[in-house]
Design an enzyme around this catalytic site. Structure first.
Site, mmCIF file in Angstrom:
data_model
loop_
_atom_site.group_PDB
_atom_site.id
_atom_site.type_symbol
_atom_site.label_atom_id
_atom_site.label_comp_id
_atom_site.label_asym_id
_atom_site.label_seq_id
_atom_site.Cartn_x
_atom_site.Cartn_y
_atom_site.Cartn_z
ATOM 1 N N GLY A 75 -7.405 41.537 9.393
ATOM 2 C CA GLY A 75 -7.827 41.094 10.711
ATOM 3 C C GLY A 75 -9.389 41.302 10.771
ATOM 4 O O GLY A 75 -10.155 40.657 11.542
ATOM 5 N N ALA A 204 -1.103 40.804 8.259
ATOM 6 C CA ALA A 204 0.318 41.000 7.682
ATOM 7 C C ALA A 204 0.803 42.553 8.166
ATOM 8 O O ALA A 204 1.892 42.485 8.391
ATOM 9 C CB ALA A 204 0.219 40.811 6.300
ATOM 10 N N CYS A 329 -8.330 52.828 13.525
ATOM 11 C CA CYS A 329 -9.757 52.604 13.061
ATOM 12 C C CYS A 329 -10.718 53.678 13.647
ATOM 13 O O CYS A 329 -11.940 53.919 12.863
ATOM 14 C CB CYS A 329 -10.243 51.447 13.264
ATOM 15 S SG CYS A 329 -9.315 49.949 12.617
#
Length: 395
Positions: A75, A204, A329
């Site tokens: 992404g 995914a 993140c």
């Protein structure tokens, strides 16, 4: 020897368990059908066919054409590609981009980089639920605006945006519209034509697929250029040998997600609302972050007053419970979530946040156990807090 506690995994927004059937579909492409899809001999044709099938699965799920799906490493790459390549390709038309203050850092940091290259970026405010205000979006549009990028659903607080309306506004003004759908794809039905989407990022590993594979949907006619140079792969727009096992896994995960979506998300919503109801009722001075109903089926995000989120996470981990205080993140950062600050929470409350994200494997019994553990930990942490002591004294 003390028996190890069983793990309760409630961080599915960070990543999901790769489904056994997905792993099974991938395995032959590591050791048996390992040919390079770009090679001309027959052995490689099976790899090429697998890439085609994976692309068809993703395209079908989005209501897109296979020629509009480009595989990426995830992404974050797809987000960077959408912003940077659009800016480069349309710079003769304008230099203004609109996004929001609550985007994933893949968007925010790409936007900051573009500002250093001379582009102008408007970061829209959101309301207290984390929803973009459409009137504010309209006001932000300039003659030089070339791109609007708004995430489909927020990765921290779960709020789902009015994507169709945003896409319609973009279309009426002749502006490209990109959405980061990393959290939404596989959880919410998405048809790119119905929603007026020009570009869409997906990954995914958020839907029981493997890590390291994602895609960017680029509508036909959108003239953005190559993001990685060096070969003719992905119709000359992204060089590099295709991650065949990853693409196979992505396709299998998408097919599985589409097949199970209705029943799976209905069950997740039921459990999510049960969890939210218990926490808000049984833990005082707690608030739910994000929209009460218009949120991802599996997302619950709480702020506990007089509690430090990092301490809460560590103590939950000691009890075998995996949660998060925000995006995976940025979990190493001590700063409060930019999303929680954007919805108007003061620093001290934003610091006491906990995100719990469910999966199809989550049980009501697990959630009951988690609530009891949260109650104990929050009480213990508050009893150590001088601020809480002062607050009680003033009551």
């Amino acid at each position: 020897m003390e028996e190890a506690k069983r793990m309760i995994y409630l961080d599915n927004a960070a990543t999901t368990r790769t489904a056994p059937e997905v792993v099974e579909a991938m395995l032959p492409y590591f050791t048996e059908l390992y040919g390079n899809p770009s090679s001309v001999y027959r052995f490689s044709q099976k790899s090429k066919d697998a890439v085609v099938k994976g692309r068809e699965s993703v395209a079908k799920a989005l209501g897109a054409d296979t020629s509009e799906i480009y595989f990426t490493a995830g992404g974050s790459e797809a987000d960077n590609w959408a912003l940077k390549a659009t800016a480069e390709a349309y710079k003769t038309k304008g230099n203004h981009i609109i996004t929001t203050k609550i985007e994933h850092h893949a968007i925010l940091h790409a936007a900051e980089w573009l500002e250093k290259q001379g582009f102008e970026v408007t970061y829209l405010d959101v309301d207290e639920n984390g929803t973009v205000k459409l009137e504010e979006l309209k006001k932000a549009i300039r003659p030089t605006t070339i791109l609007i990028s708004v995430m489909f659903a927020n990765n921290e607080i779960g709020t789902v945006q009015p994507i169709r309306e945003i896409g319609q506004i973009a279309r009426e003004h002749g502006i490209l519209f990109h959405t980061d759908a990393v959290q939404a794809f596989g959880q919410i039905p998405i048809r790119v034509d119905d929603l007026n989407i020009d570009m869409l990022s997906a990954s995914a590993h958020k839907l029981n697929g493997p890590k390291g594979i994602g895609c960017l949907y680029i509508r036909k006619g959108v003239k953005i250029r190559s993001f990685v140079h060096g070969g003719g792969q992905e119709r000359k727009r992204r060089a590099g040998t295709e991650n065949v096992p990853g693409i196979v896994g992505f396709g299998a995960a998408v097919e599985r997600a589409m097949r199970t979506m209705e029943d799976r998300t209905a069950r997740e919503k039921e459990l999510r609302d049960y969890l939210i109801g218990r926490v808000l009722k049984e833990v005082p001075y707690t608030r739910l972050n994000g929209h009460y109903t218009n949120r991802l089926p599996n997302n619950a995000n709480f702020s506990f007053q007089f509690v430090e989120g990092e301490s809460l996470l560590i103590m939950l981990d000691m009890e075998g419970i995996c949660g998060s205080s925000g995006s995976a993140c940025t979990s190493g950062s001590l700063d409060p979530s930019h999303v929680l600050l954007a919805i108007g929470l003061p620093h001290e409350i934003a610091h006491g946040s906990l995100r719990l994200t469910l999966s199809e494997e989550t049980t009501k019994e697990e959630l009951d156990e988690v609530v009891e553990v949260i109650k104990r930990i929050v009480e213990r942490l508050r009893n150590m807090s001088p601020l809480y002591e002062d607050f009680l004294r003033k009551q």
